[in-house]
Design a protein around this motif. Structure first.
Motif, short mmCIF file in Angstrom:
data_model
loop_
_atom_site.label_atom_id
_atom_site.label_comp_id
_atom_site.label_asym_id
_atom_site.label_seq_id
_atom_site.Cartn_x
_atom_site.Cartn_y
_atom_site.Cartn_z
N GLY A 1 49.01 -15.33 78.12
CA GLY A 1 48.73 -14.15 77.31
C GLY A 1 47.36 -14.19 76.68
O GLY A 1 46.64 -15.19 76.79
N PRO A 2 47.01 -13.10 76.00
CA PRO A 2 45.67 -12.98 75.43
C PRO A 2 45.36 -14.16 74.51
O PRO A 2 46.19 -14.55 73.70
N GLY A 3 44.20 -14.72 74.69
CA GLY A 3 43.80 -15.84 73.85
C GLY A 3 44.42 -17.16 74.25
O GLY A 3 44.20 -18.18 73.63
N GLY A 4 45.24 -17.15 75.30
CA GLY A 4 45.90 -18.38 75.73
C GLY A 4 45.08 -19.07 76.79
O GLY A 4 44.06 -19.69 76.51
N ARG A 5 45.51 -18.91 78.03
CA ARG A 5 44.81 -19.59 79.13
C ARG A 5 43.39 -19.05 79.26
O ARG A 5 43.17 -17.85 79.20
N ARG A 6 42.48 -19.94 79.45
CA ARG A 6 41.07 -19.55 79.51
C ARG A 6 40.66 -19.14 80.91
O ARG A 6 41.04 -19.76 81.89
N ASN B 1 58.97 -19.52 90.44
CA ASN B 1 58.37 -19.98 89.19
C ASN B 1 59.42 -20.46 88.21
O ASN B 1 60.61 -20.26 88.41
N GLN B 2 58.94 -21.05 87.12
CA GLN B 2 59.84 -21.64 86.13
C GLN B 2 60.12 -20.70 84.96
O GLN B 2 60.92 -21.02 84.09
N GLY B 3 59.40 -19.57 84.94
CA GLY B 3 59.60 -18.65 83.83
C GLY B 3 58.93 -17.33 84.14
O GLY B 3 57.71 -17.24 84.10
N PRO B 4 59.70 -16.30 84.48
CA PRO B 4 59.09 -15.05 84.94
C PRO B 4 58.22 -14.38 83.87
O PRO B 4 57.26 -13.69 84.21
N PHE B 5 58.51 -14.61 82.59
CA PHE B 5 57.73 -13.92 81.55
C PHE B 5 56.30 -14.47 81.46
O PHE B 5 55.37 -13.71 81.20
N GLY B 6 56.15 -15.75 81.68
CA GLY B 6 54.80 -16.33 81.69
C GLY B 6 54.00 -15.83 82.89
O GLY B 6 52.80 -15.54 82.78
N ILE B 7 54.66 -15.72 84.03
CA ILE B 7 53.99 -15.24 85.25
C ILE B 7 53.60 -13.78 85.06
O ILE B 7 52.49 -13.36 85.41
N GLN B 8 54.50 -13.00 84.47
CA GLN B 8 54.22 -11.59 84.18
C GLN B 8 52.95 -11.48 83.33
O GLN B 8 52.06 -10.67 83.62
N SER B 9 52.87 -12.33 82.32
CA SER B 9 51.72 -12.29 81.42
C SER B 9 50.43 -12.72 82.15
O SER B 9 49.37 -12.11 81.96
N ASP B 10 50.52 -13.73 82.99
CA ASP B 10 49.35 -14.18 83.76
C ASP B 10 48.83 -13.06 84.66
O ASP B 10 47.63 -12.82 84.76
N LYS C 1 44.48 -6.90 84.34
CA LYS C 1 44.28 -5.97 83.21
C LYS C 1 45.30 -4.82 83.25
O LYS C 1 44.96 -3.64 83.24
N MET C 2 46.56 -5.20 83.34
CA MET C 2 47.64 -4.22 83.39
C MET C 2 48.53 -4.38 82.16
O MET C 2 48.62 -5.47 81.60
N PRO C 3 49.23 -3.32 81.75
CA PRO C 3 50.22 -3.51 80.69
C PRO C 3 51.37 -4.38 81.20
O PRO C 3 51.75 -4.27 82.37
N LEU C 4 51.90 -5.21 80.33
CA LEU C 4 53.02 -6.08 80.71
C LEU C 4 54.17 -5.26 81.29
O LEU C 4 54.85 -5.67 82.24
N ASP D 1 64.43 -12.21 85.40
CA ASP D 1 63.87 -10.95 85.89
C ASP D 1 63.29 -10.23 84.67
O ASP D 1 64.04 -9.82 83.77
N THR D 2 61.97 -10.09 84.63
CA THR D 2 61.36 -9.49 83.44
C THR D 2 61.77 -8.02 83.28
O THR D 2 61.62 -7.46 82.20
N GLY D 3 62.27 -7.42 84.37
CA GLY D 3 62.66 -6.02 84.28
C GLY D 3 64.04 -5.82 83.69
O GLY D 3 64.32 -4.79 83.08
N THR D 4 64.92 -6.78 83.87
CA THR D 4 66.32 -6.54 83.50
C THR D 4 66.91 -7.59 82.56
O THR D 4 68.04 -7.44 82.11
N THR D 5 66.19 -8.67 82.31
CA THR D 5 66.77 -9.69 81.44
C THR D 5 65.90 -9.90 80.20
O THR D 5 64.77 -9.43 80.14
#
Ligand code: MOS
Length: 754
Positions: free
Chosen positions: A95-100, A222-231, A237-240, A508-512
């Motif tokens: 997310g913003p300010g996280g991974r460089r 992956n090990q966590g869909p929400f982190g991948i979504q954020s990456d 440059k898309m909305p989550l 599933d970031t869409g349904t969970t």
């Protein structure tokens, strides 16, 4: 459901029992659809052109011929404006300010063999690879470095602008190190090394990307869909909300799948360019080069101890080899907190080399630090004439010294050592004759501490249908460790619903619901409390319905085995008999409470190893291992044992067989395949493995009492084996892995010295 009213379980009927995975049949029969199995209508296949040189600048790329090849639908290079997305090559929070962002997707400056240069999408994988081979690239090669000591010599080729040291050294200090050494009766100093170990999960890394207008769906392993979504959202440059990531099943991650890969973003860009779904999975050989590793370390450790076994000082100077891009690696934690020691000084640096960078790897940096610390403890014990188990017992920590001396919610290290020693037959084995040769036997011990991660705020939803079946909805990815099974068991425990009537929707970031990454051995402790609270809410609703139907006060009702009992059991109402439930469902939402702030949660372990060494051939066999673990409550004894045995075998890889081998003359990895890179197999596993859980009945870590096992399972395995090797031979192998060549060299050196 107010969490404060939830009591720890007393007797349980399901939780804690050895229960096979709820999705075991799907997984072994081929019925489960992993991301690598996803096939969409009209789908294209992607392939990546990778830099063949360890260090080079791309001067020119000619793609005309590749574009004309049969079946080719898109070629993507740095010249395409849409490929000019920033890319991070550093772990950190998503997310913003996280991974460089540190490089471009196709950076013209390639810093290691395998770095991405271009990509193709075609109708078949074969056509895609043919086109990759038809891309003409002009490289200007540059000098390179393949080892960290070489990288830090004056005049060494710079991997990154600004030199090969990653930032300033990090320092941690407590007490007075000089005073600590002055007080010691024995001071020892040794330099320990470990090699780079490659990530090799069964399912290779990759993604399938599909656009629907400006909405993107990605099936990603992956090990966590929400982190991948954020990456992905950050890179593109898309909305989550426009990015959906799905990973219902996945075939192993071990830390390497906590972040999106370049492959994920490349698949998305190729799919957008072609307006077709694109599947981009790496080959096994590619994964050896670019999906991460456990970095090599050089650890100079000095330690002081009094004759009575009191530790007085630890001083560590550590150097980690991160590869071509910065990443976190710190071995100091293990040394700073496993034992009570008032004077500690840790200085750690990291060096770049021209090779793939590290990613989190099952207890990142802990096996390396443990390799040094626990061999040092063994050496100290010998010097003061104390049993190694006794020396450890003498220095059991009572508070977390790295966190303002806050007390632990539970500390089972003492029990790991004592109960483990008893079950292993330590005393007898330690005094048994070692043999007349050429096979010599020995036993060794090593302990560990794991750094429990902040478990975050998981949410879970339990829906109970009118027929009594349940839908459990959780965000976490099950890495193959069986966490979904544990979650279902929690529902079954609370609602008395059989496991086969619980359907799981997950990852599933869409349904969970949001949950943090399945990493840090925290999936069960992060999510199972939320699941339990959701189930308890459902239970409360059902009791209300029963009270109304039976016209009895709530206080007269008890819930047992999926039914409601009234008047001491005289009247019984099954869930399916609840009239108000017909034509609807009951929904329970559980939110995990915060971690304790005034206490510290830590799992502990002690591994015991027995080895056999052939002094003629240098062969080392691990005959048996006993792993004693304080993980808090064991939620499922069967999947728990799986974790422990898997961790032991992985530890054998670190200690004995695995090593990325770089050719210093070409800068290439020479063993980037399963033939030359030795992952331990069933035949390398110890003939006897024992898992001994030590449950301290932790009621403060979280409402379910579990502290985590995935990573602790592997931390101390290597050092226990090295110490057993020392006991057998009297020789110290300071460098992992313990190869046959190294053993023979050590034996020959001893002979020469006489
Ligand atoms: Mo782990 S290395 O936290 O997946």
């Amino acid at each position: 459901m107010a969490e404060t009213t939830v009591k720890p379980w007393g007797e349980t009927t399901i939780v804690g029992k050895p229960i096979p995975r709820v999705d075991g049949y799907e997984r072994v029969s081929g019925g489960a659809v992993y991301p690598v199995d996803v096939i969409l209508p009209n789908m294209l296949y992607g392939a990546t052109l990778r830099c063949p040189h360890p260090h080079a600048t791309v001067k020119k790329i000619v793609v005309g011929k590749a574009r004309e090849m049969p079946g080719v639908r898109a070629v993507l290079t740095d010249a395409d404006p849409e490929a000019r997305v920033g890319w991070y090559e550093a772990s950190g929070p998503p997310g913003p300010g996280g991974r460089r962002m540190l490089s471009r997707l196709f950076d013209p400056h390639c810093r290691y063999e395998g770095e991405e240069v271009a990509a193709v999408a075609a109708e078949s994988p074969q056509q895609a690879w043919d086109a990759v081979r038809a891309i003409q690239v002009e490289y200007e090669t540059q000098p390179f470095v393949t080892g960290m000591e070489e990288a830090l010599k004056p005049g060494a080729p710079a991997v990154q602008e600004g030199g090969n040291l990653v930032g300033a050294p990090r320092e941690t200090k407590r007490g007075d190190i000089a005073k600590g050494f002055a007080e010691a009766d024995v001071v020892l100093e040794e330099t320990y090394r470990s090699s780079c170990v490659i990530h090799a999960p069964m399912e290779v890394h990759g993604s399938v990307a599909q656009w629907d207008g400006d909405r993107l769906t990605v099936w990603d392993t992956n090990q966590g869909p929400f982190g991948i979504q954020s990456d992905i959202a950050t890179a593109l440059k898309m909305p989550l909300s426009n990015v959906r990531v799905i990973s219902h099943y996945m075939g192993g991650g071990f830390g390497s799948k906590q972040e999106a890969g370049k492959y994920t973003v490349i698949a998305a860009l190729l799919a957008r360019k072609t307006a077709r779904p694109v599947k981009l999975f790496l080959t096994r050989e590619e994964t050896f080069l670019c999906v991460g590793n456990r970095p090599a370390h050089i650890m100079k450790l000095k330690a002081g101890v009094k004759k009575d076994g009191t530790l007085t000082a630890f001083q560590l100077t550590g150097l980690g080899e991160v590869g071509a891009y910065p990443s976190d690696t710190s071995v100091g934690y293990q040394i700073g907190d496993l034992y009570t020691c008032p004077n500690v000084q840790i200085e750690e640096s990291q060096a770049y080399i021209n090779a793939g960078r590290n990613r989190a790897f099952r207890a990142p940096s802990f096996p390396q630090g443990n390799w040094a610390l626990e061999q040092m403890m063994d050496a100290l014990a010998e010097k003061i004439g104390m049993d190694p188990v006794e020396l450890r017992l003498k220095n059991i920590p009572t508070v977390c010294q790295m966190q303002q001396n806050k007390p632990y919610t539970s500390t089972g290290l003492r029990e790991c050592l004592t109960e483990g020693a008893r079950a292993f037959g330590w005393k007898e084995a330690r005094s048994r004759p070692k043999g007349d040769g050429p096979w010599l036997r020995g036993v060794g011990v090593a302990s560990s501490i794991w750094m429990y991660q902040n478990a975050g705020n998981s949410t879970a939803i339990v829906k109970l249908f009118a027929d009594g079946s349940v839908n459990l909805n959780i965000g976490a990815a099950d890495l193959g460790t069986g966490t979904n099974t544990v979650m279902a068991m929690v529902v079954a425990e609370e609602l008395g619903v059989p496991l086969d009537r619980i359907q799981i929707e997950n990852a599933d970031t869409g349904t969970t619901q949001y949950t943090d990454v399945s990493g840090g051995s925290k999936t069960v402790l992060a999510d199972s409390p939320a699941v339990r609270l959701a189930a308890l809410e459902v239970k409360a609703r059902l009791l209300e319905m029963a009270a109304e139907q039976l016209k009895v006060p709530l206080s007269d009702l008890v819930f047992k085995d999926g039914a409601i009992l009234a008047q001491g059991g005289a009247r019984k109402l099954a869930i399916t008999e609840l009239r108000r439930l017909r034509g609807q469902m009951v929904v329970g939402v559980g939110r995990r409470g915060p971690d304790p702030t005034d206490k510290v949660v830590r799992p502990f372990s002690t591994d015991f190893a027995e080895v056999e060494v052939n002094t003629r051939t240098g062969e080392v066999r691990v005959l048996r291992m006993l792993a004693a673990h304080d993980s808090g409550r064991v939620m499922n004894l069967l999947t728990y044992r799986n974790q422990v045995f898997g961790g032991v075998v992985m530890g054998i890889g670190f200690a004995m067989t695995e090593r990325r081998t770089m050719d210093s003359s070409t800068g290439k990895m020479v063993n980037a395949n399963f033939h030359d890179y030795k992952i331990p197999t069933a035949k390398d596993a110890p003939g006897e493995m024992t898992c001994l859980p030590v449950d301290p009945h932790d009621t403060e870590c979280n409402i379910n009492g579990a502290k985590g096992i995935g990573e602790p399972a592997t931390i101390a395995v290597g050092a226990a084996i090295a110490n057993a090797f020392y006991h057998a031979t009297g020789l110290r192998v300071t460098a992992a892995p313990i190869t046959r060549a190294q053993v023979l060299t050590l034996l020959a050196e001893r002979k020469t010295k006489g």
